[in-house]
Each structure stands twice: as C-alpha cells, then as structure tokens.
Write a protein that holds these residues in place. Sequence first.
Motif, PDB file in Angstrom:
ATOM      1  N   ALA B   3      41.903  30.470  10.266  1.00  0.00           N
ATOM      2  CA  ALA B   3      40.671  31.216   9.968  1.00  0.00           C
ATOM      3  C   ALA B   3      40.172  30.901   8.558  1.00  0.00           C
ATOM      4  N   ALA B   4      41.116  30.739   7.612  1.00  0.00           N
ATOM      5  CA  ALA B   4      40.713  30.468   6.226  1.00  0.00           C
ATOM      6  C   ALA B   4      39.924  29.161   6.131  1.00  0.00           C
ATOM      7  N   TRP B   5      40.396  28.128   6.826  1.00  0.00           N
ATOM      8  CA  TRP B   5      39.692  26.839   6.752  1.00  0.00           C
ATOM      9  C   TRP B   5      38.378  26.869   7.510  1.00  0.00           C
ATOM     10  N   TRP B   6      38.317  27.609   8.631  1.00  0.00           N
ATOM     11  CA  TRP B   6      37.033  27.799   9.308  1.00  0.00           C
ATOM     12  C   TRP B   6      36.037  28.479   8.374  1.00  0.00           C
ATOM     13  N   LEU B   7      36.534  29.480   7.629  1.00  0.00           N
ATOM     14  CA  LEU B   7      35.660  30.192   6.685  1.00  0.00           C
ATOM     15  C   LEU B   7      35.113  29.218   5.635  1.00  0.00           C
ATOM     16  N   VAL B   8      36.013  28.381   5.086  1.00  0.00           N
ATOM     17  CA  VAL B   8      35.597  27.411   4.074  1.00  0.00           C
ATOM     18  C   VAL B   8      34.522  26.488   4.645  1.00  0.00           C
ATOM     19  N   ALA B   9      34.754  25.987   5.881  1.00  0.00           N
ATOM     20  CA  ALA B   9      33.828  25.024   6.479  1.00  0.00           C
ATOM     21  C   ALA B   9      32.481  25.669   6.799  1.00  0.00           C
ATOM     22  N   LEU B  10      32.499  26.828   7.477  1.00  0.00           N
ATOM     23  CA  LEU B  10      31.250  27.438   7.944  1.00  0.00           C
ATOM     24  C   LEU B  10      30.412  27.968   6.787  1.00  0.00           C
ATOM     25  N   VAL B  11      31.070  28.677   5.846  1.00  0.00           N
ATOM     26  CA  VAL B  11      30.324  29.225   4.707  1.00  0.00           C
ATOM     27  C   VAL B  11      29.801  28.082   3.836  1.00  0.00           C
ATOM     28  N   GLY B  12      30.601  27.032   3.688  1.00  0.00           N
ATOM     29  CA  GLY B  12      30.180  25.883   2.881  1.00  0.00           C
ATOM     30  C   GLY B  12      28.934  25.227   3.452  1.00  0.00           C
ATOM     31  N   VAL B  13      28.961  24.913   4.747  1.00  0.00           N
ATOM     32  CA  VAL B  13      27.814  24.241   5.377  1.00  0.00           C
ATOM     33  C   VAL B  13      26.572  25.135   5.308  1.00  0.00           C
ATOM     34  N   ALA B  14      26.742  26.435   5.619  1.00  0.00           N
ATOM     35  CA  ALA B  14      25.599  27.347   5.607  1.00  0.00           C
ATOM     36  C   ALA B  14      24.992  27.451   4.209  1.00  0.00           C
ATOM     37  N   THR B  15      25.857  27.583   3.189  1.00  0.00           N
ATOM     38  CA  THR B  15      25.345  27.754   1.820  1.00  0.00           C
ATOM     39  C   THR B  15      24.608  26.501   1.350  1.00  0.00           C
ATOM     40  N   ILE B  16      25.200  25.339   1.628  1.00  0.00           N
ATOM     41  CA  ILE B  16      24.576  24.078   1.205  1.00  0.00           C
ATOM     42  C   ILE B  16      23.203  23.925   1.869  1.00  0.00           C
ATOM     43  N   ALA B  17      23.117  24.321   3.160  1.00  0.00           N
ATOM     44  CA  ALA B  17      21.840  24.217   3.876  1.00  0.00           C
ATOM     45  C   ALA B  17      20.807  25.189   3.313  1.00  0.00           C
ATOM     46  N   ILE B  18      21.232  26.451   3.055  1.00  0.00           N
ATOM     47  CA  ILE B  18      20.293  27.459   2.537  1.00  0.00           C
ATOM     48  C   ILE B  18      19.761  27.022   1.171  1.00  0.00           C
ATOM     49  N   LYS B  19      20.683  26.557   0.286  1.00  0.00           N
ATOM     50  CA  LYS B  19      20.261  26.162  -1.061  1.00  0.00           C
ATOM     51  C   LYS B  19      19.356  24.936  -1.030  1.00  0.00           C
ATOM     52  N   GLY B  20      19.642  24.011  -0.108  1.00  0.00           N
ATOM     53  CA  GLY B  20      18.895  22.753  -0.102  1.00  0.00           C
ATOM     54  C   GLY B  20      17.520  22.854   0.547  1.00  0.00           C
ATOM     55  N   ALA B  21      17.333  23.852   1.452  1.00  0.00           N
ATOM     56  CA  ALA B  21      16.130  23.880   2.294  1.00  0.00           C
ATOM     57  C   ALA B  21      14.830  23.840   1.490  1.00  0.00           C
ATOM     58  N   GLY B  22      14.656  24.784   0.564  1.00  0.00           N
ATOM     59  CA  GLY B  22      13.407  24.859  -0.195  1.00  0.00           C
ATOM     60  C   GLY B  22      13.096  23.565  -0.942  1.00  0.00           C
ATOM     61  N   PRO B  23      14.007  23.122  -1.833  1.00  0.00           N
ATOM     62  CA  PRO B  23      13.736  21.899  -2.597  1.00  0.00           C
ATOM     63  C   PRO B  23      13.544  20.649  -1.725  1.00  0.00           C
ATOM     64  N   VAL B  24      14.272  20.533  -0.590  1.00  0.00           N
ATOM     65  CA  VAL B  24      14.105  19.339   0.246  1.00  0.00           C
ATOM     66  C   VAL B  24      12.754  19.375   0.969  1.00  0.00           C
ATOM     67  N   LEU B  25      12.382  20.548   1.509  1.00  0.00           N
ATOM     68  CA  LEU B  25      11.161  20.628   2.311  1.00  0.00           C
ATOM     69  C   LEU B  25       9.898  20.737   1.458  1.00  0.00           C
TER      70      LEU B  25
END
Lengths: 221, 102
Positions: B3-25
């Motif tokens: 569960a710990a590694w799933w948390l790292v993977a899912l939260v990581g991908v989601a955060t990177i996408a949320i942060k990147g969306a505005g500046p990329v688009l």
Amino acid sequence: MDEPGGSFSFAHGARKVAPFSIAVFGFGMSFGVLARPTMGTVAPIVMSLTTFAGSAQFASASILGTGGTLAAAVIAAILLNARYGPIGVAVAPSLIGPWWSRFLRAQLVVDETWALSADGRGGHDPRLIVGAGLVLYAAWVTGTAAGVLFGDLLGDPARLGLDAAFPALFLALLVPNLDRPQARVAAILGAAIALALTPIAPAGVPIVAAGLACLVGWRRS
Amino acid sequence: MSAAWWLVALVGVATIAIKGAGPVLLGGKPLPPRIGRIIGLLAPALLAALVAISTFGGDRALVLDERAAGVGAAAVAVALKAPPLLVVVVAAVVTAATRTLV
C-alpha cells in the motif's frame, strides 16, 4: 532564455527562501518520523522526491498509518493538492519557453515559492520560482531522510514546537499579500470557510473551498 | 506492491499532473483581466486558510492547543517586522515552552 528578470534572480530566490527552508526541513523531518512506521525507510524519501507537496504527503501518510484505506489516502492527497490547479493557472503566464521546460518548472511551484515570486502586479518571477524551488526541494528531501533515519533520536517533533513552525511560516508569507482591501477580505473569508468546514468535511475539502474566497475579485475593487 | 508504494506512485503521478496542467496548457499567455484579478486573490485566501487550519485544525475538529500560543507570538513578531526565520523560531520556541510549562 528571454524571460524578464536578470540572471541574479536564481540566487535572489535562493536567498529569499533560505529562512523558510529551515522550517521546511523541520516539516520534512516530521513527515519522515510520521511515515516510517507504516511506509518503511525508502518509500517516504521517494515520495518526497517525486511528490514535493508537504501537506498532502503528511495527510495521506497519516491516513494510511491510522488504518485508513489506500483510496481514502489518495483522495485526501488529491484534494489537498487541488489548489495547485488554480495556482498553476496563476503562474502560467509567467512561464514561457517549450512545454517540457514549463512542465519541469511547474513542479517547483509550492505555496512558498508561489507566494515569494509574486511581483504584486499578478506576475511571478520564473527565475525566482526555480532558485527558491530548488532550495526548498533540497530541504524537503533531506529533512524527510533525516526524519526517517534519525527520528528515533529526535523523539516527538511536537515536543520541539515544530508543528507551530508551519502556520507561522504561512503567516509570514500571508502578510505581504494583504496590501489591498480586497485581499484582506479574501483572506478573512478564506480562513472563515476553512475553519467552518474543518469539523464537517474530510481533509483537503476546507482548503479547496477556501480558495473560492478569491471570487471576491469578480468585481473591480 | 505494498500500500505504501501504491500511495507513492498514485499521489506522485496525480500531483505532478495537477501542478503541470496550468503551465503546460496555458503557459506564456496572459490571462483575461477578470480571471487575473480573481487568481491574484488566491494567495491571500489560500494562505489565510492554511494558517487557520494548521493552527486550529485537528482530526475533523477545531482544537485550541499550544500551537495557538506559538502562532500568536509569531503574529507579534510579524507585526514588529521580524525576519521570517525569527518568526518561525519564535513560534516553535513559544509552542514548545507552553507545552512544557502548562
């Protein structure tokens, strides 16, 4: 690079953020101490390297640690980080260059770098975001590692008052943003919404809802 | 995967996408004036909310504890134009002292 601001802005950003980096190091250490029993030694450090969003990491690790489900932990983290959607929109006009460069620099945007890089006219100094962001990133990751590895020697971070360092840091960032009446209204409204929802809504929701206070800007002040 | 590694993977991908969306688009393009004005008020609204929650927030409850004393002292330090490092140190020291003494 053809962006505004001299090349000194990297170093300027690093200097400006240095006082905050100590608090962030302490917060990273608290995260390492909290996460280690449930997440082990390596996962919390990898999380700080890849996520770089303190409050979301803290909330999701503690949900997992207190027996919550993986889904609940992930949803709380996403709700807490939802503010980086509009914050990304706010810094977007200041980030120019190829998409991958905008994407990478966007990862260094956190509450502190976003607030410090504001020029007061709605713009953000992109070099300051990078300089300040790299210093905070280093503090966050090394703080996490220190907490995971040496947390036993430190004991409870609350005993050192580190839990109050965080609101104090946000307070120091908030005050320079209160220069206009409309900004003061947005601040009071944001705090009121957050406090009102804290007892009734899951972690993260109060922060997202507080962001709606910025709609007072709909009318010209 | 635990569960710990799933948390790292899912939260990581989601955060990177949320942060990147505005500046990329939207990167590099100015915002319409009204949107710019609204977004400009996001800083005071969110920072004030973060101060309030990290001072009085508990587990689905509002709590008044030693943090309030520390943040109160920090507010005095801010009013006296203390540098940010001093503000943070004052908050931590006053909170720790209150916790020990009271």
